[in-house]
Design a protein around this motif. Structure first.
Motif, mmCIF file in Angstrom:
data_model
loop_
_atom_site.group_PDB
_atom_site.id
_atom_site.type_symbol
_atom_site.label_atom_id
_atom_site.label_comp_id
_atom_site.label_asym_id
_atom_site.label_seq_id
_atom_site.Cartn_x
_atom_site.Cartn_y
_atom_site.Cartn_z
ATOM 1 N N PHE B 90 -4.404 22.789 -12.125
ATOM 2 C CA PHE B 90 -3.086 22.335 -13.312
ATOM 3 C C PHE B 90 -4.319 21.808 -14.563
ATOM 4 C CE2 PHE B 90 -3.574 20.010 -9.271
ATOM 5 C CZ PHE B 90 -1.582 20.556 -9.313
ATOM 6 N N ASP B 91 -3.370 22.362 -15.783
ATOM 7 C CA ASP B 91 -3.870 21.766 -17.434
ATOM 8 C C ASP B 91 -3.947 20.377 -17.486
ATOM 9 O OD1 ASP B 91 -3.553 24.074 -17.508
ATOM 10 O OD2 ASP B 91 -1.280 24.919 -18.431
ATOM 11 N N ARG B 92 -3.707 19.833 -16.615
ATOM 12 C CA ARG B 92 -4.701 18.405 -17.470
ATOM 13 C C ARG B 92 -4.729 17.843 -15.967
ATOM 14 N NH1 ARG B 92 0.323 15.676 -15.841
ATOM 15 N NH2 ARG B 92 1.690 16.488 -16.058
ATOM 16 N N ASP B 93 -5.385 16.549 -15.999
ATOM 17 C CA ASP B 93 -5.810 14.932 -14.987
ATOM 18 C C ASP B 93 -4.228 14.743 -14.577
ATOM 19 O OD1 ASP B 93 -8.007 16.034 -15.897
ATOM 20 O OD2 ASP B 93 -8.494 13.693 -15.782
ATOM 21 N N ILE B 94 -4.078 14.627 -12.704
ATOM 22 C CA ILE B 94 -2.577 14.545 -12.439
ATOM 23 C C ILE B 94 -2.559 13.128 -11.335
ATOM 24 C CG2 ILE B 94 -1.681 16.835 -13.007
ATOM 25 C CD1 ILE B 94 -1.445 16.711 -9.729
ATOM 26 N N THR B 95 -1.959 12.935 -10.935
ATOM 27 C CA THR B 95 -2.219 12.150 -9.524
ATOM 28 C C THR B 95 -1.140 12.812 -8.658
ATOM 29 O OG1 THR B 95 -1.382 10.101 -11.291
ATOM 30 C CG2 THR B 95 -1.343 9.718 -8.750
ATOM 31 N N TYR B 96 -2.424 12.786 -7.143
ATOM 32 C CA TYR B 96 -1.984 13.553 -6.267
ATOM 33 C C TYR B 96 -1.186 12.618 -5.318
ATOM 34 C CZ TYR B 96 -5.384 16.202 -8.068
ATOM 35 O OH TYR B 96 -6.416 17.165 -8.479
ATOM 36 N N PRO B 97 0.124 13.322 -4.619
ATOM 37 C CA PRO B 97 1.376 12.749 -4.001
ATOM 38 C C PRO B 97 0.179 12.390 -2.523
ATOM 39 C CG PRO B 97 1.434 15.034 -3.951
ATOM 40 C CD PRO B 97 -0.091 14.960 -4.787
ATOM 41 N N ALA B 98 0.297 11.165 -2.828
ATOM 42 C CA ALA B 98 -0.549 10.141 -2.131
ATOM 43 C C ALA B 98 -0.084 10.003 -0.445
ATOM 44 C CB ALA B 98 -0.281 8.276 -1.912
ATOM 45 N N ALA B 99 1.795 10.245 0.210
ATOM 46 C CA ALA B 99 2.884 10.120 1.000
ATOM 47 C C ALA B 99 2.126 11.305 1.450
ATOM 48 C CB ALA B 99 3.680 10.222 0.753
ATOM 49 N N GLU B 100 1.881 12.888 0.850
ATOM 50 C CA GLU B 100 1.815 14.076 1.504
ATOM 51 C C GLU B 100 0.066 14.292 1.747
ATOM 52 O OE1 GLU B 100 3.182 16.329 -2.010
ATOM 53 O OE2 GLU B 100 4.793 17.187 -0.464
ATOM 54 N N VAL B 101 -0.496 13.277 1.320
ATOM 55 C CA VAL B 101 -2.191 13.755 1.571
ATOM 56 C C VAL B 101 -2.398 12.964 2.756
ATOM 57 C CG1 VAL B 101 -4.303 13.145 0.647
ATOM 58 C CG2 VAL B 101 -2.870 13.877 -0.788
ATOM 59 N N ILE B 145 -9.973 19.181 2.535
ATOM 60 C CA ILE B 145 -8.965 18.416 1.482
ATOM 61 C C ILE B 145 -10.568 18.057 0.410
ATOM 62 C CG2 ILE B 145 -7.878 16.715 1.182
ATOM 63 C CD1 ILE B 145 -7.064 16.643 4.176
ATOM 64 N N VAL B 146 -9.788 18.746 -0.392
ATOM 65 C CA VAL B 146 -10.664 18.500 -1.933
ATOM 66 C C VAL B 146 -9.637 18.441 -3.315
ATOM 67 C CG1 VAL B 146 -12.416 19.770 -3.683
ATOM 68 C CG2 VAL B 146 -12.407 20.060 -1.092
ATOM 69 N N SER B 147 -9.864 17.750 -3.538
ATOM 70 C CA SER B 147 -8.964 16.254 -4.363
ATOM 71 C C SER B 147 -9.830 16.659 -6.287
ATOM 72 C CB SER B 147 -8.099 15.428 -4.582
ATOM 73 O OG SER B 147 -9.103 14.404 -3.833
ATOM 74 N N GLU B 148 -9.665 16.992 -6.597
ATOM 75 C CA GLU B 148 -10.423 17.055 -8.024
ATOM 76 C C GLU B 148 -9.483 16.895 -9.525
ATOM 77 O OE1 GLU B 148 -13.648 21.023 -8.030
ATOM 78 O OE2 GLU B 148 -11.648 21.182 -6.724
ATOM 79 N N PRO B 149 -9.866 16.810 -10.485
ATOM 80 C CA PRO B 149 -9.220 15.974 -11.468
ATOM 81 C C PRO B 149 -7.454 16.555 -11.861
ATOM 82 C CG PRO B 149 -11.327 14.973 -12.448
ATOM 83 C CD PRO B 149 -11.354 16.047 -11.061
ATOM 84 N N ARG B 150 -8.549 18.481 -11.607
ATOM 85 C CA ARG B 150 -7.240 19.546 -11.749
ATOM 86 C C ARG B 150 -7.306 20.125 -10.978
ATOM 87 N NH1 ARG B 150 -7.545 19.986 -18.832
ATOM 88 N NH2 ARG B 150 -7.663 17.838 -18.981
#
Lengths: 123, 195
Positions: B90-101, B145-150
């Protein structure tokens, strides 16, 4: 006497032969019959070129089928190659992503672990 | 590709060596990865790879056995049944879809899966979870599973991930060996414990 008898016999045979082989007019019906027969046989002779044409078409169709089959086989092979190259590209991409993330995990795990013998390094 | 594969092998072997006692029979079926439609819509770049066994076989056919990198990759995927990757940048920080994760994590909570690595770095807003499934001492599944700001990444590798094979590959690539079992430690010391 006997010579005269032979001569008469010969003459008789000759006469009969002449009578048998005399030219006879076939009549008007003969010409009509011949013409009718020619007319009847004409379709048969015309059938021959049609058969040849059919054989020609058959050969053409066979050749066209072979060419078409070769084209289809070539296209299938080309599609298979394209799919294989795409699968290879995706595999490399997947390995790259997996490698990057495993490396990130490794870095984070190592960062969390205290450096070995850090407390005993001092004098 | 060489360094990439080497890193992948090294890291995987190192993580596996971090001390899990793996003796649980696990399913070798691929995870049901969510669609992540909301992420895909926002992503500036996305990678969506789904290679089942037939596609892996097809890809293997196009790897050059004379090329050491390709040969290594071919050997690595020899026992695999599938590789599935979802990666969104992503080009900017986003909030990840908690339900899917969460749905994904629920699958990994099933018997057979073990959490191998779980790292939360609040400062960087980075979370890493690695799960592994093992059957008779051999890993037959891996999930990352890796979640980073972008960036958000899910990797699922299905099939026999032979750690010994990985170790042999290391030798081929001229990489120092990483101990995978007690025999590899001088004096028979056990492998390092799970962090």
């Amino acid at each position: 006497m006997s010579q005269d008898m032979n001569r008469d016999d010969n003459h008789d045979v000759e006469q009969r032969l002449r009578a048998a082989l005399r030219p006879v007019d076939p009549g008007a019906g003969f010409v009509a019959g011949v013409m009718a027969r020619i007319a009847a046989e004409r379709p048969r002779s015309a059938r021959l070129p049609r058969t040849r044409a059919a054989a020609g078409w058959l050969t053409f169709a066979l050749a066209a089928s072979i060419v078409l089959a070769l084209l289809v086989a070539h296209q299938q092979q080309a599609r298979r190659t394209q799919q294989g190259l795409e699968a290879r590209r995706q595999l490399i991409q997947a390995l790259r992503v997996a490698g990057d993330k495993l490396e990130l995990a490794s870095r984070m795990v190592n960062a969390q672990q205290p450096p070995p013998n850090s407390s005993n390094s001092g004098a | 590709m060489n360094s990439l594969l080497r890193r992948c092998i090294l890291t995987l072997a190192a993580l596996a060596a971090l001390g899990v006692r793996l003796a649980v029979a696990a399913p070798a079926a691929p995870l049901k990865l969510p669609e992540f439609e909301s992420l895909a819509a926002k992503a500036s770049e996305s990678v969506n790879v789904s290679l089942d066994s037939s596609l892996l076989g097809l890809a293997a056919g196009f790897l050059d056995p004379k090329d050491p990198q390709d040969a290594g990759a071919k050997q690595l995927i020899a026992g695999l049944k599938g590789i599935y990757v979802r990666n969104y940048t992503f080009d900017r920080d986003i909030t990840y879809p908690a339900a899917e994760v969460e749905a994904l994590r629920r699958q990994l909570a099933a018997p057979g899966w073990q959490s191998l690595v779980k790292v939360r770095k609040e400062k960087d807003h980075t979370n890493v979870d690695i799960y592994i499934s093992v059957d008779q001492g051999k890993a037959n599944g891996l999930a990352i599973i890796v979640s980073e700001p972008r960036e958000f990444t899910v990797v699922n590798i299905v099939g026999a991930i032979d750690l010994e094979k990985l170790r042999r590959l290391e030798g081929k690539f001229g990489v120092p060996k990483i101990p995978l079992s007690d025999d590899d430690h001088p004096g028979g010391a056990p492998a390092p414990a799970h962090p």
